[in-house]
Design an enzyme around this catalytic site. Sequence first.
Site, mmCIF file in Angstrom:
data_model
loop_
_atom_site.group_PDB
_atom_site.id
_atom_site.type_symbol
_atom_site.label_atom_id
_atom_site.label_comp_id
_atom_site.label_asym_id
_atom_site.label_seq_id
_atom_site.Cartn_x
_atom_site.Cartn_y
_atom_site.Cartn_z
ATOM 1 C CG HIS A 67 29.252 12.948 -12.105
ATOM 2 N ND1 HIS A 67 28.391 13.451 -12.084
ATOM 3 C CD2 HIS A 67 29.788 12.454 -10.915
ATOM 4 C CE1 HIS A 67 27.976 13.606 -10.526
ATOM 5 N NE2 HIS A 67 29.109 13.112 -10.090
ATOM 6 C CG HIS A 97 36.057 8.697 -6.906
ATOM 7 N ND1 HIS A 97 36.092 9.721 -7.352
ATOM 8 C CD2 HIS A 97 36.510 8.725 -5.677
ATOM 9 C CE1 HIS A 97 36.349 10.571 -6.462
ATOM 10 N NE2 HIS A 97 36.475 9.781 -5.200
ATOM 11 C CG HIS A 144 28.768 3.890 -3.794
ATOM 12 N ND1 HIS A 144 28.451 3.181 -4.802
ATOM 13 C CD2 HIS A 144 28.989 5.279 -3.977
ATOM 14 C CE1 HIS A 144 28.757 3.886 -5.888
ATOM 15 N NE2 HIS A 144 29.164 4.895 -5.637
ATOM 16 C CG HIS A 150 26.053 9.846 -11.686
ATOM 17 N ND1 HIS A 150 26.885 8.565 -11.164
ATOM 18 C CD2 HIS A 150 26.523 10.695 -10.844
ATOM 19 C CE1 HIS A 150 27.713 8.577 -10.294
ATOM 20 N NE2 HIS A 150 27.347 9.773 -9.723
ATOM 21 C CD GLU A 189 30.419 15.799 -6.111
ATOM 22 O OE1 GLU A 189 30.010 15.276 -4.840
ATOM 23 O OE2 GLU A 189 30.052 15.249 -7.197
ATOM 24 N NE ARG A 239 32.873 12.228 -2.965
ATOM 25 C CZ ARG A 239 32.804 11.122 -2.297
ATOM 26 N NH1 ARG A 239 33.853 10.413 -2.045
ATOM 27 N NH2 ARG A 239 31.733 11.007 -1.530
ATOM 28 C CG ASP A 244 -2.104 -0.983 1.322
ATOM 29 O OD1 ASP A 244 -2.337 -1.524 -0.132
ATOM 30 O OD2 ASP A 244 -2.709 -1.288 2.172
ATOM 31 C CG ASP A 262 27.049 15.315 -6.920
ATOM 32 O OD1 ASP A 262 27.386 14.999 -5.573
ATOM 33 O OD2 ASP A 262 27.619 14.604 -7.640
ATOM 34 C CG ASP A 302 28.640 13.114 -2.353
ATOM 35 O OD1 ASP A 302 27.879 13.971 -2.678
ATOM 36 O OD2 ASP A 302 29.275 12.405 -2.954
HETATM 37 N N1 GLY Z 1 26.775 12.023 -5.101
HETATM 38 C C1 GLY Z 1 27.233 11.106 -6.404
HETATM 39 C C2 GLY Z 1 28.426 11.414 -6.782
HETATM 40 O O1 GLY Z 1 29.290 12.325 -6.046
HETATM 41 O O2 GLY Z 1 28.606 11.053 -8.097
HETATM 42 MN MN MN Z 2 29.433 13.523 -7.891
HETATM 43 MN MN MN Z 3 28.682 13.726 -4.700
#
Ligand code: GLY
Ligand code: MN
Ligand code: MN
Length: 462
Positions: free
Chosen positions: A359, A355, A244, A366, A432, A430, A37, A272, A261
């Site tokens: 992207h 990585h 992840h 992505h 970003e 990281r 449901d 992002d 992130d």
């Molecule tokens: N948050 C997804 C990436 O950084 O690719």
């Molecule tokens: Mn990203």
């Molecule tokens: Mn990201």
Amino acid sequence: MSDTTLYAQRRARLAAQLGPGGIAIIPTAREQQRNRDSDFLFRHDSYFYYLTGFTEPNAWLVLSSEGEATLFCQPKDAEREIWDGIRLGPDAAPAALGVQRAVSVTELNAQLPKLLENRSTVWFPFATHPGLESRIEGWLQPVRARVRFGALCPDQQRDVCALLDEMRLVKDAHELDIMRRASRISAHAHIRAMQRSAAMLRAGQEVREYHLDAELLHEFRQHGSQYPAYGSIVAGGANACVLHYRADQGLIRDGELVLIDAGCELDGYASDITRTFPANGRFTGPQRALYDLVLASQEAAVAATQPGARFVDPHNATVEVLAQGLLDLGLLDKHKVGGAQDVITNRNYFQFYMHRTGHWLGMDVHDCGSYVEPSEVGQISERKDPLSGETIKDRPSRILRPGMVLTIEPGLYVRPAQGVPEQFHNIGIRIEDDAVVTAQGCELITRDVPVNPDEIEALMRA
Ligand code: GLY
Ligand code: MN
Ligand code: MN
């Protein structure tokens, strides 16, 4: 320009590429059951939305090469609307969305064979909507049965994503405006989480990853974002080395770093951002040393992000800085691995950086768009994929052009291992940002939240 005109212009651009006798069929996303449901929150299909701006489920766009758009949408239904909310309905759709025709989606199976008859090519998104191919097959059968009465049956099927991916890859002013706003909201959400972390620790409170996740969500929704653009990562300490990882219940410890992130989705567009900050607002020496290295590698990548450069250039620039820095800091032993060029050639940096540096970003986090330069496919060339090491022949990396949007997100993830100085163990960093390629270089649209470590410390004291 009204939004209706904008979507009409996109449909006209697509129609002009369908070729004589072409017809495109583009469904929105399916509703998905979560458990009994309960459905997952509905999220429209990005291609469909790009061409219609319409967010209801159970909708299809059919577009002819002559530019006629037929929308199939949910019929008005007083009872269902009590439960699920107001439906636009086929009568109101042409004026609201600028389509020429709108028909109840209950007519789909009856109407599609008529729309396909006497067309030459059927365009639809390949391999994105399970079962779509067989539905189209089902609509073509009655057309074929009428061939002996003089009907023409389409004899080609083509992937409409190939056209739409190229259109979506270069963002227009309307899209960039939304993406800038989404980025600002996300940036302030990061600041809010940083400040909350330090404030809670100063007050002697227990901080868990979900506390900071709640701050992000608060800021997103407070500013009109519909939902996070992807599952937020809030990772305390060693959890940052799990690429992840999701915001969970881990303890955020005084003296450790936090990697977040997270980015909101606003009006169909993703942001992002990753920031890594000291939970208590003060970097330790080893944390700062690694942070400075990642930041320097990001600066090199930003400088490499400019029109005419290749998509792989920022990644290569990142790796050059990281390779030298890993040697300088003793994470890699030059007596074992050699110099920076050896570290790059033999990919020794992979132990800490596994990585890509970015992207495409847009409606999807992505985002769609080929990473190969279409104008050069088949031209003789050879390169190694920086991640897989595979040799790529005759498919040069994409040339960056103004209006493309990509992330720049280098990192270092130090798992305990023999030969790795202990002071760096379990540190994951990281940084970003989201970059719009401009005529001169690139514009970072996510810098409302700083990356400079002194500025991060200052705002966490506030
Ligand atoms: N948050 C997804 C990436 O950084 O690719
Ligand atoms: Mn990203
Ligand atoms: Mn990201």
